[in-house]
Design an enzyme around this catalytic site. Structure first.
Site, short mmCIF file in Angstrom:
data_model
loop_
_atom_site.label_atom_id
_atom_site.label_comp_id
_atom_site.label_asym_id
_atom_site.label_seq_id
_atom_site.Cartn_x
_atom_site.Cartn_y
_atom_site.Cartn_z
N ASP A 9 0.85 -1.19 0.00
CA ASP A 9 0.00 0.00 0.00
C ASP A 9 0.89 1.24 0.00
OD1 ASP A 9 -3.19 0.51 1.13
OD2 ASP A 9 -1.77 2.18 1.13
N ASP A 107 -3.16 2.60 -5.72
CA ASP A 107 -2.13 2.67 -4.69
C ASP A 107 -1.98 1.39 -3.89
OD1 ASP A 107 -4.49 2.85 -3.31
OD2 ASP A 107 -3.72 4.25 -1.83
N GLU A 108 -2.56 0.29 -4.36
CA GLU A 108 -2.38 -0.93 -3.59
C GLU A 108 -2.47 -2.17 -4.47
OE1 GLU A 108 -5.56 -2.11 -0.88
OE2 GLU A 108 -6.79 -0.49 -1.69
#
Length: 352
Positions: A9, A107-108
């Site tokens: 993350d 973002d992950e």
DNA sequence: TCTGGGGTCCTCCTTCGG
DNA sequence: TCTGCCGAAGGAGGACCC
């Protein structure tokens, strides 16, 4: 060698991308969201840098409220194309390892790996990402996705408090010790509404949920969700990962207007424009529309959504726009409108 | 404070045809 | 011809996530 699930993350991803291309912003409170003009209404914060968060600025907060809390912050408009590109850099970096990378948004991602030392692998991920992209991340290690995802929260906490290395392991071995006393809201997939519902059944902690009677949960929340919540309390979850991107099932555009729409011709014009836009976009990607939904948000925030399946699927923007206008007839338009939205659902691609 | 935009999935209710 | 049952599909709404 054992199979591990790692959850990567990115730290304050959107703000970090902005700071990366404008290094002079480093250390300053940066707020990204809306048009970049913090005096305009009806915009919310997408991401705030850690410095901005220190002023109490949070994602989802109205940009004007953020401006009141910190007028000196740097306010930037959202730039999705830049985040797409930065995200691809990160995922490509992770793909240089012999692992399976399952992307879950900008973002992950989850990473599946065969290793005897997941901590070392996680540290290598962090080092490679910062070296190749200049962006930092935290890594949660788990024996399934549920635990890896939750582990990342602890990795972030330890990282920001300065007494950790941005890596945390959560497995069946320490699940009860770490999670038992925590509120059910801390679980991934339990929001405010479900927390309330579970509390009504006397289930307030993760331990309560783990010990709950599965049939009671199934009766209250349905067979699928009841079973899922019972498993969630015990930290059970998926261990399978795939690097095949998921086929999108729909696309939508919605727009909150700077001033409310009152006149019907204005409503129809805007709805038609949005329907044409979204259809042209998906047709350009080779998709075919089989269902159209229209969302209307009135000034009191009442937000009904109505939809219609097309008699036959289409790639004709005009037909989608006409359908959207016909769906509009189903609404009682007796109040000013602040938002209109159109969603198109696709004909599934044939399995190859 | 005045509350964005873009998604996915699940459940429940209704309708319809066999 | 009427009634009941059942499953599928359509549609509405809710919840969650980033």
């Amino acid at each position: 060698m054992s199979w591990w699930v790692l959850h990567v993350d990115m730290d304050q991803f959107i703000a970090a991308v902005e700071i990366r291309r404008r290094p002079e912003l480093r250390g300053l409170p940066v707020v990204v969201g809306g048009s970049g003009d913090p005096t305009l209404p009806r915009q919310v914060v997408a991401t705030a840098s850690y410095e901005a968060r220190a002023f109490g600025i949070r994602s989802g907060m109205p940009v004007r409220a953020a401006y009141k809390k910190c007028p000196d912050a740097v306010f930037l408009p959202s730039d999705p194309a830049a985040y797409d590109a930065a995200s691809a850099e990160v995922m490509d970096t992770l793909r240089t390892f012999p692992v399976v990378v399952e992307v879950w948004g900008w973002d992950e991602c989850f990473v599946g790996a065969e290793t005897d030392d997941p901590e070392t692998l996680a540290a290598e991920f962090r080092a490679a990402v910062v070296e190749r992209t200049g962006l930092t991340c935290c890594v949660g290690i788990g024996d399934n996705k549920t635990r890896a995802k939750l582990a990342t929260n602890f990795a972030k906490l330890s990282n920001t408090s300065g007494d950790g290395n941005g890596i945390y392991r959560l497995t069946a071995a320490n699940w009860r010790e770490v999670m038992d006393h925590r509120p059910v809201r801390d679980l991934w997939g339990i929001g405010a509404r479900m927390e309330h519902n579970l509390n009504e059944l006397g289930l307030t902690t993760v331990a309560d949920l783990a010990a709950a009677d599965v049939d009671t949960l199934k009766k209250r929340f349905g067979p699928n969700m009841g079973t899922w919540y019972a498993a969630l309390g015990r930290g059970l979850g998926d261990t399978q990962l795939t690097d095949v991107p998921r086929e999108p099932v729909s696309r939508s555009h919605e727009e909150t207007f700077p001033s409310d729409l009152v006149e019907r011709p204005d409503v129809e014009r805007e709805l038609r424009r949005i329907a044409l836009e979204v259809t042209r976009e998906v047709v350009a990607e080779g998709r075919t529309v089989q269902r159209v939904s229209v969302k209307v948000r009135f000034i009191n925030f009442y937000t009904p959504i109505k939809s219609r399946k097309l008699k036959s699927s289409t790639q004709d923007p005009e037909l989608v726009a006409t359908t959207a206008l016909s769906i509009l007839e189903k609404f009682t338009l007796n109040r000013p409108i602040r938002l209109l939205g159109v969603r198109v659902e696709f004909v599934p691609s044939p399995l190859i």
